[in-house]
Enzyme design. Structure first.
Site, PDB file in Angstrom:
ATOM      1  N   HIS A  77       0.913  -1.432  -0.031  1.00  0.00           N
ATOM      2  CA  HIS A  77       0.048   0.024   0.214  1.00  0.00           C
ATOM      3  C   HIS A  77       0.908   1.148  -0.075  1.00  0.00           C
ATOM      4  CE1 HIS A  77      -3.732   2.197   1.445  1.00  0.00           C
ATOM      5  NE2 HIS A  77      -2.542   3.150   1.692  1.00  0.00           N
ATOM      6  N   GLU A  78       1.915   1.223   1.239  1.00  0.00           N
ATOM      7  CA  GLU A  78       2.580   2.476   0.966  1.00  0.00           C
ATOM      8  C   GLU A  78       3.726   2.603  -0.200  1.00  0.00           C
ATOM      9  OE1 GLU A  78       1.489   4.647   2.966  1.00  0.00           O
ATOM     10  OE2 GLU A  78       0.331   3.441   4.140  1.00  0.00           O
ATOM     11  N   HIS A  81       2.019   4.305  -3.287  1.00  0.00           N
ATOM     12  CA  HIS A  81       2.117   5.699  -3.342  1.00  0.00           C
ATOM     13  C   HIS A  81       3.461   6.114  -3.689  1.00  0.00           C
ATOM     14  CE1 HIS A  81      -1.817   6.362  -1.083  1.00  0.00           C
ATOM     15  NE2 HIS A  81      -1.362   5.582  -0.190  1.00  0.00           N
TER      16      HIS A  81
END
Length: 166
Positions: A77-78, A81
């Site tokens: 998820h991170e 980004h």
């Protein structure tokens, strides 16, 4: 690195980052800068990506609850980004179509904005009252109220007023 994070989990996080970055580099046919990571994240958030710093912060409290789930979901998820920022720049929405595509099509992970890990109980609580009940504020929210932010009960629509520290 934090002393509460065992070496095996650090290595697994590094491997997950490498695997996901390799997939993204092959797909976009560009080299991507490997982000750093640490375990400075606190509170209710599982992880945060600092795009300009190329850094990810992870929450050890949540990592320890279920390392497999954390590494399989929070790390990608991170990293998604970071990848989206490096590929598309800053003009895209944080959880927009580019991020969703990287998560689901490149990393093969469901694109979810939230987690279901337990969150730590706040240490300092402050009690506020309206016409219908008493509300608990964290130190952060209490600080905002002290500086002038007005809070209103969502049920009775009355202002919340400070009672005492719990």
């Amino acid at each position: 690195m934090s002393s509460v994070v065992n070496h095996k989990n650090v290595e697994r996080i590094e491997n997950k980052i490498s695997d996901c970055l390799n997939r993204a580099e092959r797909y976009f046919k560009i080299g991507l800068q490997r982000p750093s990571f640490n375990f400075k994240q606190r509170g209710r958030t599982a992880g945060t990506a600092y795009l300009q710093r190329n850094e990810m912060r992870f929450n050890t409290y949540m990592l320890q609850q279920d390392p497999d789930k954390f590494i399989d979901h929070v790390v990608p998820h991170e990293l998604a980004h970071i990848v989206v920022y490096q590929v598309f720049g800053s003009k895209v929405r944080p959880h927009g179509k580019e991020w969703i595509a990287v998560m689901e099509h490149l990393f093969d992970v469901e694109a979810s904005r939230t987690h279901d890990f337990d969150v730590p109980k706040p240490r300092n609580l402050f009690l506020y009252q309206c016409a219908c009940q008493v509300h608990e504020f964290t130190a952060h929210r209490h600080g905002r109220a002290v500086k002038g932010t007005q809070y209103v009960c969502r049920y009775c629509r009355k202002n919340l007023n400070f009672l005492k520290k719990k």
